[in-house]
Enzyme design. Sequence first.
Site, PDB file in Angstrom:
ATOM      1  N   LYS A  17       7.687  -0.004   3.297  1.00 44.29           N
ATOM      2  CA  LYS A  17       8.173   1.069   2.422  1.00 44.29           C
ATOM      3  C   LYS A  17       9.671   1.341   2.634  1.00 44.29           C
ATOM      4  O   LYS A  17      10.352   1.777   1.703  1.00 44.29           O
ATOM      5  CB  LYS A  17       7.347   2.340   2.628  1.00 44.29           C
ATOM      6  CG  LYS A  17       5.913   2.228   2.083  1.00 44.29           C
ATOM      7  CD  LYS A  17       5.888   1.779   0.620  1.00 44.29           C
ATOM      8  CE  LYS A  17       4.617   2.132  -0.104  1.00 44.29           C
ATOM      9  NZ  LYS A  17       4.565   1.563  -1.460  1.00 44.29           N
TER      10      LYS A  17
ATOM     11  N   TYR B  25       3.142  -0.733   7.132  1.00 46.28           N
ATOM     12  CA  TYR B  25       3.354   0.029   5.891  1.00 46.28           C
ATOM     13  C   TYR B  25       4.738   0.689   5.887  1.00 46.28           C
ATOM     14  O   TYR B  25       5.464   0.653   4.889  1.00 46.28           O
ATOM     15  CB  TYR B  25       2.250   1.074   5.796  1.00 46.28           C
ATOM     16  CG  TYR B  25       2.203   1.891   4.529  1.00 46.28           C
ATOM     17  CD1 TYR B  25       1.690   1.359   3.347  1.00 46.28           C
ATOM     18  CD2 TYR B  25       2.638   3.217   4.521  1.00 46.28           C
ATOM     19  CE1 TYR B  25       1.622   2.128   2.188  1.00 46.28           C
ATOM     20  CE2 TYR B  25       2.562   3.995   3.382  1.00 46.28           C
ATOM     21  CZ  TYR B  25       2.055   3.449   2.211  1.00 46.28           C
ATOM     22  OH  TYR B  25       1.985   4.216   1.073  1.00 46.28           O
TER      23      TYR B  25
HETATM   24  P1  NAP Z   1      -4.643   3.590  -4.683  1.00 47.67           P
HETATM   25  O1  NAP Z   1      -5.378   4.758  -5.243  1.00 47.67           O
HETATM   26  O2  NAP Z   1      -5.253   2.846  -3.559  1.00 47.67           O
HETATM   27  O3  NAP Z   1      -4.294   2.587  -5.881  1.00 47.67           O
HETATM   28  C1  NAP Z   1      -3.611   1.394  -5.647  1.00 47.67           C
HETATM   29  C2  NAP Z   1      -4.017   0.394  -6.684  1.00 47.67           C
HETATM   30  O4  NAP Z   1      -3.292  -0.828  -6.415  1.00 47.67           O
HETATM   31  C3  NAP Z   1      -5.501   0.044  -6.659  1.00 47.67           C
HETATM   32  O5  NAP Z   1      -6.031   0.029  -7.967  1.00 47.67           O
HETATM   33  C4  NAP Z   1      -5.514  -1.339  -6.018  1.00 47.67           C
HETATM   34  O6  NAP Z   1      -6.598  -2.142  -6.422  1.00 47.67           O
HETATM   35  C5  NAP Z   1      -4.216  -1.911  -6.549  1.00 47.67           C
HETATM   36  N1  NAP Z   1      -3.761  -3.084  -5.803  1.00 47.67           N
HETATM   37  C6  NAP Z   1      -3.903  -3.334  -4.478  1.00 47.67           C
HETATM   38  N2  NAP Z   1      -3.394  -4.539  -4.168  1.00 47.67           N
HETATM   39  C7  NAP Z   1      -2.916  -5.059  -5.320  1.00 47.67           C
HETATM   40  C8  NAP Z   1      -2.302  -6.293  -5.656  1.00 47.67           C
HETATM   41  N3  NAP Z   1      -2.063  -7.230  -4.726  1.00 47.67           N
HETATM   42  N4  NAP Z   1      -1.947  -6.508  -6.952  1.00 47.67           N
HETATM   43  C9  NAP Z   1      -2.190  -5.572  -7.901  1.00 47.67           C
HETATM   44  N5  NAP Z   1      -2.787  -4.404  -7.635  1.00 47.67           N
HETATM   45  C10 NAP Z   1      -3.152  -4.140  -6.368  1.00 47.67           C
HETATM   46  O7  NAP Z   1      -3.182   4.027  -4.166  1.00 47.67           O
HETATM   47  P2  NAP Z   1      -2.233   5.270  -4.593  1.00 47.67           P
HETATM   48  O8  NAP Z   1      -2.454   6.360  -3.618  1.00 47.67           O
HETATM   49  O9  NAP Z   1      -2.336   5.523  -6.032  1.00 47.67           O
HETATM   50  O10 NAP Z   1      -0.809   4.620  -4.224  1.00 47.67           O
HETATM   51  C11 NAP Z   1       0.012   4.007  -5.204  1.00 47.67           C
HETATM   52  C12 NAP Z   1       1.344   3.661  -4.550  1.00 47.67           C
HETATM   53  O11 NAP Z   1       1.945   4.835  -3.999  1.00 47.67           O
HETATM   54  C13 NAP Z   1       1.229   2.661  -3.401  1.00 47.67           C
HETATM   55  O12 NAP Z   1       2.351   1.817  -3.384  1.00 47.67           O
HETATM   56  C14 NAP Z   1       1.237   3.570  -2.189  1.00 47.67           C
HETATM   57  O13 NAP Z   1       1.661   2.889  -1.038  1.00 47.67           O
HETATM   58  C15 NAP Z   1       2.216   4.639  -2.628  1.00 47.67           C
HETATM   59  N6  NAP Z   1       2.070   5.912  -1.918  1.00 47.67           N
HETATM   60  C16 NAP Z   1       0.904   6.623  -1.962  1.00 47.67           C
HETATM   61  C17 NAP Z   1       0.825   7.841  -1.282  1.00 47.67           C
HETATM   62  C18 NAP Z   1      -0.412   8.696  -1.301  1.00 47.67           C
HETATM   63  O14 NAP Z   1      -0.431   9.715  -0.583  1.00 47.67           O
HETATM   64  N7  NAP Z   1      -1.425   8.379  -2.064  1.00 47.67           N
HETATM   65  C19 NAP Z   1       1.932   8.313  -0.556  1.00 47.67           C
HETATM   66  C20 NAP Z   1       3.087   7.549  -0.532  1.00 47.67           C
HETATM   67  C21 NAP Z   1       3.163   6.353  -1.212  1.00 47.67           C
HETATM   68  P3  NAP Z   1      -7.945  -2.136  -5.520  1.00 47.67           P
HETATM   69  O15 NAP Z   1      -8.462  -0.733  -5.548  1.00 47.67           O
HETATM   70  O16 NAP Z   1      -8.820  -3.124  -6.216  1.00 47.67           O
HETATM   71  O17 NAP Z   1      -7.516  -2.555  -4.152  1.00 47.67           O
END
Ligand code: NAP
Length: 256
Positions: free
Chosen positions: A160, A156
């Site tokens: 990133k 990851y």
């Molecule tokens: P999340 O709640 O897990 O949502 C991610 C979404 O992406 C889910 O709906 C998932 O679908 C979908 N997804 C996964 N694989 C995919 C694919 N191949 N094609 C299209 N959609 C796909 O994550 P989040 O926390 O909102 O994170 C969003 C972004 O921010 C990500 O890039 C994550 O790495 C980044 N981020 C998050 C955090 C944090 O603390 N939350 C911190 C830093 C960065 P499914 O549920 O069906 O798998």
Amino acid sequence: MGRYDGRVAVVTGAAQGIGFGIATRFAEEGASVAILDLDETKAAEAAAKLPVVGDGVKHVGIACDVSNTEAASGAVEKVVSELGGIHVLVNNAGITRDNLLFKLTEDDWDLVMNVHLKGAFNMTKAAQKHFVEQKYGKILNLSSVSALGNRGQANYSAAKMGVQGLTRTLGIELGPFGINTNAIAPGFIATEMTDATAARLKMDVDEFRKLNAEANPVKRVGFPEDIAAAAAFLCSDEASYITGQTLYVDGGAKLG
Ligand code: NAP
């Protein structure tokens, strides 16, 4: 007048979490929004929840696995035909497959690289064709504080930091065509992703959030709205002299 009146924004992985927060903010500011996600029903349900602000505004939910090249380009063409264009692309779709290096499988390495890095490449390549033609486009990539290194996240973290390199390079290549490319690196944001991390660590979600809040200089965790506010600025015309940058939206978590 909203900052996004007349704009079409595509947000990947936006059926929930940060992506849905960003999609909601764009819609509140007048955009038509395409929510792309793996599950068609979830994407359509999320699109139906977005506010409709302004004449001719329409939102759609489209099933798309961003790591699949044909699916990504097909989704972009569908957006253009259903919403009449594309002006903003947010590469937000993401997954985690955490493990210490000696236990990390090749499949989990490939999966994480394919969704975050190849996914951003696929979507951007499909969208830039339209952006270059119209000499206008805004690209926003989701990085993470984990890009700076995080135990158990070799895959990851590498993906990133790769996103940050991609962002800088697209800033250079696409800038002459009226296209801005930036990234946001969130810290701990309360979403299903961090709730799943709590479950993996066998911790209560509230306790996990409390621990992360206490360790943060601003003494709280982040929410999708925090990222959406920064996204709405970086993808707006007010930010047209900003490109190739990564903005850490993390409550100062990585200040040291
Ligand atoms: P999340 O709640 O897990 O949502 C991610 C979404 O992406 C889910 O709906 C998932 O679908 C979908 N997804 C996964 N694989 C995919 C694919 N191949 N094609 C299209 N959609 C796909 O994550 P989040 O926390 O909102 O994170 C969003 C972004 O921010 C990500 O890039 C994550 O790495 C980044 N981020 C998050 C955090 C944090 O603390 N939350 C911190 C830093 C960065 P499914 O549920 O069906 O798998």
